[in-house]
Design an enzyme around this catalytic site. Structure first.
Site, PDB file in Angstrom:
ATOM      1  N   HIS A  54       1.221  -0.697   0.094  1.00  0.00           N
ATOM      2  CA  HIS A  54       0.186  -0.303  -0.100  1.00  0.00           C
ATOM      3  C   HIS A  54       0.906   1.169  -0.130  1.00  0.00           C
ATOM      4  O   HIS A  54       2.250   1.129   0.241  1.00  0.00           O
ATOM      5  CB  HIS A  54      -1.072   0.135   1.293  1.00  0.00           C
ATOM      6  CG  HIS A  54      -1.941  -1.205   1.144  1.00  0.00           C
ATOM      7  ND1 HIS A  54      -3.374  -1.659   0.978  1.00  0.00           N
ATOM      8  CD2 HIS A  54      -1.554  -2.396   2.103  1.00  0.00           C
ATOM      9  CE1 HIS A  54      -3.358  -2.775   1.357  1.00  0.00           C
ATOM     10  NE2 HIS A  54      -2.912  -2.884   1.463  1.00  0.00           N
ATOM     11  N   ALA A  57      17.433 -15.124   9.684  1.00  0.00           N
ATOM     12  CA  ALA A  57      16.756 -15.353   9.672  1.00  0.00           C
ATOM     13  C   ALA A  57      16.167 -14.380  10.947  1.00  0.00           C
ATOM     14  O   ALA A  57      16.517 -13.247  11.328  1.00  0.00           O
ATOM     15  CB  ALA A  57      16.608 -16.709  11.092  1.00  0.00           C
TER      16      ALA A  57
END
Length: 155
Positions: free
Chosen positions: A99, A144
């Site tokens: 967005h 990670a």
């Protein structure tokens, strides 16, 4: 779009509630249906449930040796291409959907999507988040928990 999302939700429900089998054939058949590809084209694709997608039809696993651990999310409002010999840790998310950062733009309801491409031989660590428009070149390793907002070239 509504029908395509509903179709994906039905297949995801079956997939995410399917029992494990030794050869994984049934799950691979459901993945082929979800990704709209022949089952023969994804012989080495293994995705541990649960798997979440918007449509599924915009996910392009390239042939073989793709493994995704538990809880993969792919918001495939744009094409997501996954190379050969790619590994995902648990809780990896790919977000081609985005967005605007302007409040006024968001208030209009405008949404965007940009492709994500993951090259051959990449490893994406657990909890990593790959954002819209990113290309990871061949051999990239994503640590990670990383949030990847920019592309990286081949190693």
């Amino acid at each position: 779009l509504v029908e395509a999302r509903h179709r994906a939700r039905e297949i995801m429900y079956r997939y995410n509630n399917s029992p494990p089998t030794r050869d994984g054939r049934e799950r691979r058949e459901m993945l082929a249906e979800l990704f709209c590809v022949p089952v023969e084209s994804i012989p080495g694709v293994f995705i541990e449930p649960p798997l979440y997608v918007d449509f599924g039809s915009n996910v392009r696993p390239l042939a073989s040796d793709f493994y995704a651990n538990y809880n993969t999310t792919i918001l495939d409002c744009a094409t997501v291409t996954i190379g050969k010999r790619v590994l995902f840790g648990p809780n990896v998310s790919l977000y081609p959907a985005t967005h605007g950062i302007s409040v006024k733009e968001r208030q209009t309801g405008l949404e965007r999507a940009s492709e994500i491409t993951i090259g051959d031989d990449c490893w994406i660590g657990g909890g990593a988040n790959i954002q819209a428009g990113v290309t990871l070149g061949q051999g990239c390793t994503v640590g990670a928990g990383a949030v990847v907002t920019k592309s990286f070239p081949d190693w």
